[in-house]
Design a protein around this motif. Structure first.
Motif, PDB file in Angstrom:
ATOM      1  N   ARG A  54     -12.245 -87.598 -23.240  1.00  0.00           N
ATOM      2  CA  ARG A  54     -11.661 -88.852 -22.753  1.00  0.00           C
ATOM      3  C   ARG A  54     -10.176 -88.976 -23.085  1.00  0.00           C
ATOM      4  N   ASN A  94      -8.682 -97.235 -17.143  1.00  0.00           N
ATOM      5  CA  ASN A  94      -9.776 -96.574 -17.862  1.00  0.00           C
ATOM      6  C   ASN A  94      -9.685 -96.913 -19.342  1.00  0.00           C
ATOM      7  N   GLU A  96     -11.578 -96.835 -21.653  1.00  0.00           N
ATOM      8  CA  GLU A  96     -12.283 -95.913 -22.543  1.00  0.00           C
ATOM      9  C   GLU A  96     -11.449 -94.685 -22.885  1.00  0.00           C
ATOM     10  N   ASN A 212      -8.906 -99.613 -30.774  1.00  0.00           N
ATOM     11  CA  ASN A 212      -8.441-100.692 -29.891  1.00  0.00           C
ATOM     12  C   ASN A 212      -7.508-101.674 -30.580  1.00  0.00           C
TER      13      ASN A 212
END
Ligand code: TPP
Ligand code: SF4
Ligand code: SF4
Ligand code: SF4
Ligand code: MG
Lengths: 475, 83
Positions: A54, A94, A96, A212
Motif C-alpha cells: 500500500r 486512497n 489506506e 493517521n
C-alpha cells in the motif's frame, strides 16, 4: 545457523528490469551518493512495517526521478516540484495508502516551494523525504535555494553571494512555524551515528502517517560527490563541516505523542450526484447513436477554430468535442489560452476520430473555422491540402487565397444579428460545418448545450442559430 | 542434513558486481576489516573486499553503503535466539 541478517530489502526489486541498459543490478546514482543510502532506509522501513502493498512513492524531477526502477511498490512520477500535490490527490483518493513524497532541494524549495508550503499547511497525511544536497544534482550542479554562502556551483562560479542570491533556505525551520505539520526533523547522511539517526527519523515519519497523525517530513543533508567535486568520504565530511553548522540537525516539530489520529470521512458520491455536480444530468439519456459515417474526406477531422476572444470559439469547440464523444468518437479539445485571450485572437483545437488520439495538438488542420480576419491570415497557410475553410464573411473582407481547399463563406455575424444576438454567430458556423460534412447530427450538438450554456433561456436561441447555419449550407 | 563447517559469525558478504567502489564501507568500518580489491569489476570499479576475519557485526557498512544489494551482514545469534 545465523542471527539477524542485514540484506537487500524486499521492497527493492531483485533485478531492476525497468532500468535501461545492460546493468540491472546497480542503481543509476553516482558512487557515494546519499540517495542510495536513503532508499535503503526507506525500503527497510517498508519491509518492517509490512506496507509494501500500500505504499506509493512519488518521484518528481531530480536525480531520484528514477526511483521507480528500484522500489517494488506503487510509484508515480510527477512534474518538477509537484509531488506534494500529487501526493495529496493519491492520499485523499486512497486513504489506506502510505504516500511518500521523495523530493530534492531544487524540487521542493525552488520550483515546488509553494506546493510543499500549502501541502504542509493543509496538514496532508503524507510523508515527505526531502533530500538536501545543496545543489541541482541532476542537471549538472547549479545553485539550489539551499546552496551555502560562498559555495561554488555552475551558476555561482564565484560562490553564492547573499546580496545576489539571498541566503540558504531553511525549509524545516520554515515549515515548523506552521500549525499543521506533526513531525519535522533534519538529519544528515554522514557517519554511522547520523545515518542511524536518519533511519530512526524516517521510520518515525512513516509511522506518523500509518497512525493517521498527519504531515511528516524528514530533511536529510545528503552528499552529492559529483556535484560537489568531492570524493564520497570528503563529501560526508563536507556535510559535517559546512552544512551542519548552518542547517542544524534536530527535531523541529514533534506532536506525534499528543496528536489524535484523524481519519477523513469517506466521501463517496453516487453516479447521479456526480452527474448533477458537473451538470450533465440534464442531458442524460439523450445519447446519440452514431449516424451514417461522413464522406471519407470529412472523416477524422483535426479542426482549428479561431476568432476574437468573446466570439465563443472555445464553446464552439466544446460543443463539437462533447457532441463527438456522445456519438461514440474519440475526441480531444485543446484551448489555447494566453495573452491573446484579451482582445486578440483565441483559438482551440478539436480532433474527432474513429481511433484513439495520440496528441491533441493540431498544427496542420483539416478544417479551419475562422471567425475573424487575423485568424484567417494566421492559420490559412497551415490548412491541409484538400481541407476545408469556413470563414465568417461578415467580418472577413477577403476570400482565402488557397486554391487547393474547399471554402464556405458564411455571413455568420449578420445571420446571428438577425436572430437578435451577434454572439450566436459561433453556432451558425457550427451548423454550417455539420451540415457540410455530416460529421454530427444537429441533435448530437444541441444535446450538449445544457452543459455549456449557463443561461438556460438562451438555449433555444442557440439551437435556432445552429439551424440557420444548416439552412445556409443546404439552402 | 549434510555436515557443514561451523560458520564464522559475524561476517559480511560483498557482491562485487553491485559495488561502486565508493570506499565508504572501508572508511567507516570500525575494525577496518574491509579493503579495496586490487582487481576491477565489470563496471570498472575496485570493489570492496572483506578481509575474511575481524567483523564485529555492527552493521555500519550495511547502512553506510548506498547500494541496496552490495553488502550483506550476517550477525551472531543473540543470546536466547534460536540457532
Ligand atoms: C519544469 C522543469 N523545470 C526544470 C527542469 C530541469 N531540472 C531537472 S532536475 C532539476 C533540478 C533538480 O535538483 P534537485 O531537486 O535538488 O534534485 P537532485 O538532482 O539534486 O537530487 C532541474 C531544474 C525540469 N526537468 N522540469
Ligand atoms: S549528481 Fe549528486 S545527487 Fe545526483 S546521483 Fe550523482 S551524487 Fe547523487
Ligand atoms: S558489520 Fe561492522 S565490523 Fe563488520 S564489516 Fe561491516 S562495518 Fe565492519
Ligand atoms: S560502501 Fe558499498 S558501494 Fe561503496 S565500496 Fe562499500 S560496498 Fe562498495
Ligand atoms: Mg539537489
Amino acid at each position: 545457523m545465523s542471527g539477524k541478517i542485514l540484506k537487500k530489502a524486499d521492497a527493492f526489486y531483485d533485478v531492476y528490469e525497468r532500468k535501461p541498459g545492460a546493468d540491472k543490478l546497480t542503481t543509476h546514482y553516482c558512487p557515494g551518493c546519499g540517495h542510495g543510502t536513503l532508499h535503503k532506509i526507506i525500503a527497510e522501513a517498508i519491509d518492517d512495517f509490512g506496507i509494501k502493498d500500500r505504499t506509493i512513492i512519488i518521484s518528481p524531477v531530480g536525480c531520484s526521478v528514477f526511483a521507480y526502477y528500484y522500489f517494488d511498490c506503487g510509484n508515480v512520477q510527477s512534474a518538477h516540484g509537484r509531488a506534494p500535490a500529487v501526493a495529496t490527490g493519491l492520499k485523499r483518493a486512497n486513504p489506506e495508502s502510505i504516500v511518500i513524497s521523495y523530493q530534492g532541494d531544487g524540487d521542493i524549495a525552488a520550483i515546488g516551494g509553494n506546493n510543499i508550503l500549502q501541502a504542509a499547511n493543509r496538514g496532508e497525511n503524507i510523508t515527505v523525504i526531502f533530500v538536501n544536497n545543496a545543489i541541482y544534482g541532476m542537471t549538472g550542479g547549479q545553485m539550489a535555494p539551499t546552496t551555502l554562502l560562498g559555495q561554488k556551483t555552475m551558476t555561482t562560479p564565484r560562490g553564492r553571494n547573499p546580496h545576489n542570491e539571498g541566503y540558504p533556505l531553511r525549509l524545516s525551520e520554515l515549515l515548523s512555524t506552521l500549525e499543521s505539520p506533526v513531525y519535522i526533523e533534519r538529519v544528515a547522511l554522514t557517519d554511522a551515528k547520523n545515518v542511524l539517526k536518519a533511519r530512526k527519523a524516517v521510520r518515525k515519519a512513516i509511522k506518523c502517517q500509518i497512525e493517521n497523525k498527519g504531515f511528516s517530513m524528514v530533511e536529510a543533508l545528503s552528499p552529492c560527490p559529483s556535484g560537489w567535486r568531492a570524493t564520497p568520504v570528503e563529501a560526508r565530511k563536507w556535510i559535517e563541516e559546512k552544512m551542519m553548522p548552518y542547517f542544524k540537525l534536530g527535531v523541529y516539530k514533534d506532536n506525534t505523542k499528543g496528536k489524535e489520529p484523524y481519519i477523513p470521512p469517506k466521501e463517496e458520491f453516487t453516479t447521479s450526484e456526480i452527474e448533477k455536480i458537473i451538470g450533465i444530468a440534464a442531458t442524460k439519456g439523450k445519447e446519440e447513436v452514431r449516424i451514417e459515417p461522413p464522406a471519407a474526406r470529412y472523416r477524422n477531422p483535426a479542426i482549428k477554430i479561431a476568432g476574437f476572444g468573446g466570439q465563443g470559439v472555445l464553446l464552439l469547440g466544446e460543443a463539437l468535442a462533447e457532441g463527438g464523444m456522445r456519438a461514440g468518437y474519440h475526441v480531444t479539445w485543446l484551448p489555447s489560452y494566453g495573452p491573446e485571450m484579451r482582445g486578440g485572437t483565441a483559438n482551440c483545437q478539436v480532433i474527432i476520430s474513429d481511433d484513439p488520439i495520440g496528441s491533441p495538438l493540431v498544427s496542420a488542420p483539416d478544417v479551419l473555422i475562422a471567425m475573424n480576419r487575423p485568424s484567417l491570415d494566421r492559420f490559412e497557410p497551415d490548412v491541409k491540402k484538400g481541407g476545408l475553410i469556413i470563414f465568417n464573411s461578415s467580418l472577413i473582407d477577403r476570400r482565402p487565397q488557397r486554391a487547393d481547399v474547399e471554402v464556405i463563406a458564411i455571413p455568420a455575424t449578420e445571420i446571428a444579428d438577425n436572430l437578435g444576438n451577434t454572439r450566436v454567430a459561433n453556432m451558425v458556423v457550427l451548423g454550417s460545418y455539420i451540415a457540410k460534412t455530416g460529421i454530427l447530427t444537429k441533435e448530437a450538438v444541441i444535446s450538449t448545450f445544457p452543459i455549456f450554456i449557463k443561461r438556460r433561456d438562451l438555449i433555444p436561441l442557440n439551437e435556432e442559430a445552429v439551424q440557420k447555419g444548416i439552412d445556409w449550407v443546404e439552402g | 542434513m549434510e555436515h557443514v563447517l561451523e560458520e564464522v559469525l559475524p561476517r559480511i558478504e560483498i557482491c562485487e558486481e553491485e559495488c561502486k567502489g565508493c570506499g565508504l564501507c572501508i572508511h567507516y568500518c570500525p575494525p577496518k576489516v574491509i579493503e579495496a580489491s586490487p582487481s576491477l569489476n565489470s563496471h570498472g570499479y575496485h570493489p570492496a573486499h572483506y578481509k575474511g576475519e575481524g567483523c564485529i557485526g555492527c552493521g555500519i557498512c550495511f547502512y553506510i553503503c548506498p547500494e541496496p544489494g552490495a553488502i550483506t551482514v550476517y550477525m551472531k545469534p543473540s543470546k536466547g535466539e534460536k540457532r
